[in-house]
Design a protein around this motif. Structure first.
Motif, PDB file in Angstrom:
ATOM      1  N   ALA A 233       5.302  -6.314  -3.609  1.00 36.62           N
ATOM      2  CA  ALA A 233       3.873  -6.387  -3.298  1.00 36.62           C
ATOM      3  C   ALA A 233       3.421  -5.043  -2.741  1.00 36.62           C
ATOM      4  O   ALA A 233       4.155  -4.405  -1.991  1.00 36.62           O
ATOM      5  CB  ALA A 233       3.611  -7.494  -2.292  1.00 36.62           C
ATOM      6  N   PRO A 234       2.221  -4.592  -3.111  1.00 36.95           N
ATOM      7  CA  PRO A 234       1.744  -3.306  -2.602  1.00 36.95           C
ATOM      8  C   PRO A 234       1.461  -3.379  -1.102  1.00 36.95           C
ATOM      9  O   PRO A 234       1.103  -4.426  -0.578  1.00 36.95           O
ATOM     10  CB  PRO A 234       0.447  -3.077  -3.389  1.00 36.95           C
ATOM     11  CG  PRO A 234       0.005  -4.445  -3.773  1.00 36.95           C
ATOM     12  CD  PRO A 234       1.250  -5.259  -3.961  1.00 36.95           C
ATOM     13  N   GLU A 235       1.654  -2.252  -0.425  1.00 35.99           N
ATOM     14  CA  GLU A 235       1.316  -2.192   0.993  1.00 35.99           C
ATOM     15  C   GLU A 235      -0.164  -1.885   1.102  1.00 35.99           C
ATOM     16  O   GLU A 235      -0.654  -0.916   0.531  1.00 35.99           O
ATOM     17  CB  GLU A 235       2.142  -1.121   1.684  1.00 35.99           C
ATOM     18  CG  GLU A 235       3.619  -1.494   1.758  1.00 35.99           C
ATOM     19  CD  GLU A 235       4.419  -0.505   2.585  1.00 35.99           C
ATOM     20  OE1 GLU A 235       3.847   0.106   3.513  1.00 35.99           O
ATOM     21  OE2 GLU A 235       5.598  -0.360   2.291  1.00 35.99           O
ATOM     22  N   LEU A 236      -0.874  -2.744   1.820  1.00 38.79           N
ATOM     23  CA  LEU A 236      -2.311  -2.590   1.992  1.00 38.79           C
ATOM     24  C   LEU A 236      -2.608  -2.373   3.470  1.00 38.79           C
ATOM     25  O   LEU A 236      -1.753  -2.603   4.327  1.00 38.79           O
ATOM     26  CB  LEU A 236      -3.037  -3.833   1.467  1.00 38.79           C
ATOM     27  CG  LEU A 236      -2.787  -4.162  -0.008  1.00 38.79           C
ATOM     28  CD1 LEU A 236      -3.377  -5.513  -0.360  1.00 38.79           C
ATOM     29  CD2 LEU A 236      -3.377  -3.085  -0.901  1.00 38.79           C
ATOM     30  N   SER A 237      -3.815  -1.957   3.769  1.00 41.07           N
ATOM     31  CA  SER A 237      -4.184  -1.723   5.161  1.00 41.07           C
ATOM     32  C   SER A 237      -4.052  -3.010   5.969  1.00 41.07           C
ATOM     33  O   SER A 237      -4.080  -4.106   5.427  1.00 41.07           O
ATOM     34  CB  SER A 237      -5.617  -1.186   5.256  1.00 41.07           C
ATOM     35  OG  SER A 237      -6.535  -2.220   5.008  1.00 41.07           O
ATOM     36  N   SER A 238      -3.918  -2.858   7.267  1.00 38.44           N
ATOM     37  CA  SER A 238      -3.700  -4.022   8.126  1.00 38.44           C
ATOM     38  C   SER A 238      -4.912  -4.951   8.172  1.00 38.44           C
ATOM     39  O   SER A 238      -4.794  -6.093   8.594  1.00 38.44           O
ATOM     40  CB  SER A 238      -3.344  -3.569   9.537  1.00 38.44           C
ATOM     41  OG  SER A 238      -4.412  -2.811  10.075  1.00 38.44           O
ATOM     42  N   SER A 239      -6.082  -4.492   7.724  1.00 43.46           N
ATOM     43  CA  SER A 239      -7.267  -5.351   7.733  1.00 43.46           C
ATOM     44  C   SER A 239      -7.270  -6.345   6.568  1.00 43.46           C
ATOM     45  O   SER A 239      -8.045  -7.281   6.550  1.00 43.46           O
ATOM     46  CB  SER A 239      -8.545  -4.503   7.682  1.00 43.46           C
ATOM     47  OG  SER A 239      -8.610  -3.805   6.456  1.00 43.46           O
ATOM     48  N   ILE A 240      -6.384  -6.143   5.593  1.00 44.67           N
ATOM     49  CA  ILE A 240      -6.283  -7.027   4.435  1.00 44.67           C
ATOM     50  C   ILE A 240      -5.020  -7.872   4.575  1.00 44.67           C
ATOM     51  O   ILE A 240      -3.927  -7.336   4.727  1.00 44.67           O
ATOM     52  CB  ILE A 240      -6.233  -6.213   3.116  1.00 44.67           C
ATOM     53  CG1 ILE A 240      -7.497  -5.385   2.967  1.00 44.67           C
ATOM     54  CG2 ILE A 240      -6.031  -7.135   1.926  1.00 44.67           C
ATOM     55  CD1 ILE A 240      -7.459  -4.409   1.814  1.00 44.67           C
ATOM     56  N   ASP A 241      -5.173  -9.190   4.551  1.00 46.61           N
ATOM     57  CA  ASP A 241      -4.024 -10.083   4.670  1.00 46.61           C
ATOM     58  C   ASP A 241      -3.408 -10.290   3.297  1.00 46.61           C
ATOM     59  O   ASP A 241      -3.917 -11.055   2.481  1.00 46.61           O
ATOM     60  CB  ASP A 241      -4.442 -11.418   5.276  1.00 46.61           C
ATOM     61  CG  ASP A 241      -3.254 -12.349   5.492  1.00 46.61           C
ATOM     62  OD1 ASP A 241      -2.098 -11.887   5.331  1.00 46.61           O
ATOM     63  OD2 ASP A 241      -3.474 -13.520   5.820  1.00 46.61           O
ATOM     64  N   ALA A 242      -2.306  -9.575   3.049  1.00 48.51           N
ATOM     65  CA  ALA A 242      -1.598  -9.706   1.784  1.00 48.51           C
ATOM     66  C   ALA A 242      -0.224 -10.334   2.016  1.00 48.51           C
ATOM     67  O   ALA A 242       0.663 -10.213   1.186  1.00 48.51           O
ATOM     68  CB  ALA A 242      -1.460  -8.343   1.115  1.00 48.51           C
ATOM     69  N   SER A 243      -0.060 -11.016   3.151  1.00 51.15           N
ATOM     70  CA  SER A 243       1.244 -11.576   3.502  1.00 51.15           C
ATOM     71  C   SER A 243       1.689 -12.677   2.543  1.00 51.15           C
ATOM     72  O   SER A 243       2.875 -12.991   2.483  1.00 51.15           O
ATOM     73  CB  SER A 243       1.227 -12.103   4.935  1.00 51.15           C
ATOM     74  OG  SER A 243       0.274 -13.141   5.060  1.00 51.15           O
ATOM     75  N   PHE A 244       0.774 -13.270   1.787  1.00 50.86           N
ATOM     76  CA  PHE A 244       1.138 -14.350   0.885  1.00 50.86           C
ATOM     77  C   PHE A 244       1.407 -13.861  -0.530  1.00 50.86           C
ATOM     78  O   PHE A 244       1.700 -14.654  -1.410  1.00 50.86           O
ATOM     79  CB  PHE A 244       0.045 -15.426   0.881  1.00 50.86           C
ATOM     80  CG  PHE A 244      -0.220 -15.939   2.270  1.00 50.86           C
ATOM     81  CD1 PHE A 244       0.765 -16.612   2.966  1.00 50.86           C
ATOM     82  CD2 PHE A 244      -1.424 -15.693   2.896  1.00 50.86           C
ATOM     83  CE1 PHE A 244       0.545 -17.066   4.258  1.00 50.86           C
ATOM     84  CE2 PHE A 244      -1.658 -16.140   4.182  1.00 50.86           C
ATOM     85  CZ  PHE A 244      -0.663 -16.826   4.871  1.00 50.86           C
ATOM     86  N   ILE A 245       1.318 -12.553  -0.735  1.00 49.36           N
ATOM     87  CA  ILE A 245       1.660 -11.960  -2.028  1.00 49.36           C
ATOM     88  C   ILE A 245       3.110 -11.516  -1.953  1.00 49.36           C
ATOM     89  O   ILE A 245       3.466 -10.668  -1.143  1.00 49.36           O
ATOM     90  CB  ILE A 245       0.735 -10.770  -2.373  1.00 49.36           C
ATOM     91  CG1 ILE A 245      -0.713 -11.238  -2.458  1.00 49.36           C
ATOM     92  CG2 ILE A 245       1.178 -10.117  -3.674  1.00 49.36           C
ATOM     93  CD1 ILE A 245      -1.706 -10.106  -2.649  1.00 49.36           C
ATOM     94  N   THR A 246       3.957 -12.124  -2.763  1.00 50.44           N
ATOM     95  CA  THR A 246       5.389 -11.805  -2.712  1.00 50.44           C
ATOM     96  C   THR A 246       5.777 -10.715  -3.702  1.00 50.44           C
ATOM     97  O   THR A 246       6.828 -10.115  -3.564  1.00 50.44           O
ATOM     98  CB  THR A 246       6.233 -13.060  -2.996  1.00 50.44           C
ATOM     99  OG1 THR A 246       5.898 -13.566  -4.294  1.00 50.44           O
ATOM    100  CG2 THR A 246       5.984 -14.129  -1.953  1.00 50.44           C
ATOM    101  N   GLY A 247       4.940 -10.458  -4.696  1.00 47.78           N
ATOM    102  CA  GLY A 247       5.245  -9.423  -5.674  1.00 47.78           C
ATOM    103  C   GLY A 247       4.233  -9.448  -6.803  1.00 47.78           C
ATOM    104  O   GLY A 247       3.331 -10.279  -6.836  1.00 47.78           O
ATOM    105  N   ILE A 248       4.411  -8.501  -7.711  1.00 44.80           N
ATOM    106  CA  ILE A 248       3.564  -8.409  -8.900  1.00 44.80           C
ATOM    107  C   ILE A 248       4.476  -8.512 -10.117  1.00 44.80           C
ATOM    108  O   ILE A 248       5.390  -7.706 -10.287  1.00 44.80           O
ATOM    109  CB  ILE A 248       2.781  -7.071  -8.946  1.00 44.80           C
ATOM    110  CG1 ILE A 248       1.958  -6.858  -7.684  1.00 44.80           C
ATOM    111  CG2 ILE A 248       1.925  -7.002 -10.204  1.00 44.80           C
ATOM    112  CD1 ILE A 248       0.823  -7.832  -7.481  1.00 44.80           C
TER     113      ILE A 248
END
Length: 188
Positions: free
Chosen positions: A138-153
């Protein structure tokens, strides 16, 4: 004549849903111990994938009974063979532009930590098996975006020629999303 056209449209939609349900059943029956099988579905213009082992069934959308003071993404509850199932609209939860209810809208019934939960999606696409080399982190995004539920692409090949195009598939930790504190569905 209009009723015949509508009946034909409904029958076609039911056949597509039955095909997707049969694919889920076949994938569950033939799943190997290494995994990598995902149910794919659409939310807006994006395609997502979830672990097939979390999927119990796919149902057509029916209007749930609304629960007072619940967040907008919790559409309500339905009675599924004697079990009261909360219905979550993933399109609203994940901030999609619009959430239109039409004949393609389906509910993916999930089993998350022993609890049955329904997830509303625009449409179900397929069941795919992805190899480890077809999944990128999963791409690293800024801390203001919750991408914790994305495990990969996941990268899915389309076609078999020089003009082969890859589809991007956002792989989601549906168990983590559904059991998160803001959902209020599952107690740890």
């Amino acid at each position: 004549m209009e009723m015949i056209a509508e009946a034909s449209h409904v029958a076609r939609h039911e056949a597509e849903r039955a095909t997707a349900s049969a694919a889920v059943s076949a994938a569950l029956a033939g799943r190997n111990s290494q995994g990598g099988e995902y149910l794919t579905f659409r939310l807006g213009a994006e395609e997502y994938g979830i672990d097939i082992l979390r999927v119990q069934e796919i149902r057509s959308y029916e209007q749930p009974t609304r629960i007072a003071n619940s967040p907008s993404f919790i559409k309500g509850v339905v009675n599924l063979r004697g079990v009261i199932v909360p219905i979550i609209d993933l399109r609203l939860k994940l901030g999609c532009d619009s959430a239109e209810y039409n004949t393609f809208t389906v509910v993916v019934v999930l089993n998350v930590r022993g609890r049955v939960v329904g997830a509303v999606v625009d449409s179900v696409s397929d069941v795919l098996e992805l190899k480890k080399d077809e999944i990128k982190p999963a791409p690293e995004l800024s801390s203001s975006i919750d991408a914790s539920f994305i495990t990969g692409i996941g990268t899915v090949k389309n076609g078999s020629g020089e003009k082969e195009v890859d589809r991007m598939l956002i792989l989601m930790d549906i168990e983590g999303l559904m059991s998160s504190a803001d959902m209020g569905l599952i107690n740890d």
